[in-house]
Scaffold this motif. Structure first.
Motif, PDB file in Angstrom:
ATOM      1  N   PHE A  46       1.319 -11.981   2.883  1.00 29.98           N
ATOM      2  CA  PHE A  46       2.615 -12.000   3.555  1.00 29.98           C
ATOM      3  C   PHE A  46       2.459 -11.885   5.067  1.00 29.98           C
ATOM      4  N   LEU A  47       1.479 -11.163   5.515  1.00 31.70           N
ATOM      5  CA  LEU A  47       1.206 -11.079   6.943  1.00 31.70           C
ATOM      6  C   LEU A  47       0.876 -12.467   7.495  1.00 31.70           C
ATOM      7  N   PHE A  48       0.041 -13.207   6.781  1.00 35.46           N
ATOM      8  CA  PHE A  48      -0.268 -14.579   7.181  1.00 35.46           C
ATOM      9  C   PHE A  48       0.995 -15.424   7.208  1.00 35.46           C
ATOM     10  N   PHE A  49       1.874 -15.227   6.205  1.00 37.77           N
ATOM     11  CA  PHE A  49       3.129 -15.978   6.176  1.00 37.77           C
ATOM     12  C   PHE A  49       3.954 -15.699   7.426  1.00 37.77           C
ATOM     13  N   PHE A  50       4.128 -14.431   7.746  1.00 32.10           N
ATOM     14  CA  PHE A  50       4.994 -14.082   8.871  1.00 32.10           C
ATOM     15  C   PHE A  50       4.381 -14.439  10.226  1.00 32.10           C
ATOM     16  N   ILE A  51       3.071 -14.458  10.321  1.00 32.94           N
ATOM     17  CA  ILE A  51       2.427 -14.795  11.591  1.00 32.94           C
ATOM     18  C   ILE A  51       2.274 -16.301  11.779  1.00 32.94           C
ATOM     19  N   ILE A  52       1.847 -17.003  10.739  1.00 35.71           N
ATOM     20  CA  ILE A  52       1.525 -18.428  10.876  1.00 35.71           C
ATOM     21  C   ILE A  52       2.676 -19.335  10.467  1.00 35.71           C
ATOM     22  N   PHE A  53       3.235 -19.109   9.287  1.00 38.29           N
ATOM     23  CA  PHE A  53       4.158 -20.076   8.706  1.00 38.29           C
ATOM     24  C   PHE A  53       5.618 -19.843   9.083  1.00 38.29           C
ATOM     25  N   ASN A  54       6.070 -18.614   9.025  1.00 38.22           N
ATOM     26  CA  ASN A  54       7.480 -18.327   9.273  1.00 38.22           C
ATOM     27  C   ASN A  54       7.976 -18.824  10.633  1.00 38.22           C
ATOM     28  N   PRO A  55       7.231 -18.638  11.731  1.00 37.95           N
ATOM     29  CA  PRO A  55       7.733 -19.151  13.013  1.00 37.95           C
ATOM     30  C   PRO A  55       7.933 -20.675  13.015  1.00 37.95           C
ATOM     31  N   VAL A  56       7.068 -21.387  12.348  1.00 39.83           N
ATOM     32  CA  VAL A  56       7.207 -22.852  12.270  1.00 39.83           C
ATOM     33  C   VAL A  56       8.408 -23.214  11.407  1.00 39.83           C
ATOM     34  N   TYR A  57       8.549 -22.532  10.273  1.00 40.64           N
ATOM     35  CA  TYR A  57       9.652 -22.837   9.364  1.00 40.64           C
ATOM     36  C   TYR A  57      11.017 -22.481   9.959  1.00 40.64           C
ATOM     37  N   LYS A  58      11.074 -21.427  10.767  1.00 48.20           N
ATOM     38  CA  LYS A  58      12.349 -20.993  11.349  1.00 48.20           C
ATOM     39  C   LYS A  58      12.627 -21.614  12.721  1.00 48.20           C
ATOM     40  N   ALA A  59      11.797 -22.534  13.153  1.00 50.90           N
ATOM     41  CA  ALA A  59      11.962 -23.135  14.480  1.00 50.90           C
ATOM     42  C   ALA A  59      13.319 -23.824  14.625  1.00 50.90           C
ATOM     43  N   ASP A  60      13.830 -24.370  13.540  1.00 53.98           N
ATOM     44  CA  ASP A  60      15.136 -25.042  13.599  1.00 53.98           C
ATOM     45  C   ASP A  60      16.282 -24.112  13.195  1.00 53.98           C
ATOM     46  N   GLY A  61      15.984 -22.838  13.006  1.00 51.55           N
ATOM     47  CA  GLY A  61      17.015 -21.856  12.709  1.00 51.55           C
ATOM     48  C   GLY A  61      17.179 -21.514  11.240  1.00 51.55           C
ATOM     49  N   GLU A  62      16.572 -22.297  10.359  1.00 52.65           N
ATOM     50  CA  GLU A  62      16.674 -22.001   8.933  1.00 52.65           C
ATOM     51  C   GLU A  62      15.440 -22.523   8.202  1.00 52.65           C
ATOM     52  N   ILE A  63      15.200 -21.943   7.056  1.00 46.41           N
ATOM     53  CA  ILE A  63      14.077 -22.385   6.233  1.00 46.41           C
ATOM     54  C   ILE A  63      14.616 -23.339   5.170  1.00 46.41           C
ATOM     55  N   GLN A  64      14.129 -24.566   5.211  1.00 44.36           N
ATOM     56  CA  GLN A  64      14.542 -25.600   4.257  1.00 44.36           C
ATOM     57  C   GLN A  64      13.846 -25.371   2.912  1.00 44.36           C
ATOM     58  N   ALA A  65      14.381 -25.957   1.861  1.00 43.74           N
ATOM     59  CA  ALA A  65      13.797 -25.822   0.521  1.00 43.74           C
ATOM     60  C   ALA A  65      12.370 -26.363   0.480  1.00 43.74           C
ATOM     61  N   VAL A  66      12.113 -27.487   1.166  1.00 42.75           N
ATOM     62  CA  VAL A  66      10.757 -28.053   1.162  1.00 42.75           C
ATOM     63  C   VAL A  66       9.787 -27.143   1.912  1.00 42.75           C
ATOM     64  N   GLU A  67      10.265 -26.442   2.934  1.00 42.90           N
ATOM     65  CA  GLU A  67       9.421 -25.487   3.663  1.00 42.90           C
ATOM     66  C   GLU A  67       9.112 -24.287   2.768  1.00 42.90           C
ATOM     67  N   PHE A  68      10.133 -23.788   2.094  1.00 42.53           N
ATOM     68  CA  PHE A  68       9.968 -22.668   1.173  1.00 42.53           C
ATOM     69  C   PHE A  68       8.940 -23.026   0.095  1.00 42.53           C
ATOM     70  N   ALA A  69       9.099 -24.205  -0.491  1.00 43.20           N
ATOM     71  CA  ALA A  69       8.196 -24.648  -1.555  1.00 43.20           C
ATOM     72  C   ALA A  69       6.773 -24.838  -1.037  1.00 43.20           C
ATOM     73  N   ALA A  70       6.634 -25.324   0.186  1.00 42.69           N
ATOM     74  CA  ALA A  70       5.306 -25.577   0.749  1.00 42.69           C
ATOM     75  C   ALA A  70       4.475 -24.300   0.818  1.00 42.69           C
ATOM     76  N   PHE A  71       5.107 -23.176   1.068  1.00 42.65           N
ATOM     77  CA  PHE A  71       4.350 -21.923   1.112  1.00 42.65           C
ATOM     78  C   PHE A  71       4.324 -21.212  -0.235  1.00 42.65           C
TER      79      PHE A  71
END
Length: 129
Positions: free
Chosen positions: A82-107
């Motif tokens: 989860f630390l990796f998620f919040f450091i690496i993936f979450n900022p990219v996924y939330k760049a547009d203000g929301e996490i899309q279903a395809v982004e959620f599924a990708a992780f």
């Protein structure tokens, strides 16, 4: 040698399952006309796989010396993911203000697959102690 069988089995099963899941994931994305390699999908599968393998190997090689702490090692490994998620993936996924279903599924597809395999094989390993 018999004890190493569970490690070898975990490695083969994990790599095979991740490769198959990745292929199915890409197939579904192509059927939905989605971009196949966006949303850090390759990085997500790699990071989750490598972390799962590393965590299981830590558990495996610590099983005799730290029997009573293995549960904490397992939980620490999940926290590390989860630390990796919040450091690496979450900022990219939330760049547009929301996490899309395809982004959620990708992780979370590789996350849950890796976690399920870790759990199953860790339980088998502990039952053989």
């Amino acid at each position: 040698m018999l004890k190493n069988k569970i490690l070898f089995s975990f490695l083969i099963t994990s790599i095979t399952a991740i490769v198959i899941a990745f292929g199915i994931h890409l197939f579904i994305l192509s059927q939905l006309d989605k971009n196949l390699f966006s949303n850090l999908i390759v990085e997500s599968y790699l990071v989750n796989s490598l972390l799962a393998i590393t965590i299981f190997m830590l558990l495996f090689f610590s099983r005799n010396k730290f029997k009573t702490q293995l549960g904490f090692f397992f939980l620490g490994g999940s926290m590390l993911k989860f630390l990796f998620f919040f450091i690496i993936f979450n900022p990219v996924y939330k760049a547009d203000g929301e996490i899309q279903a395809v982004e959620f599924a990708a992780f979370f597809i590789p996350y849950f697959l890796s976690l399920a395999l870790e759990t199953i094989f860790a339980a088998r390993m502990l039952n053989n102690l």
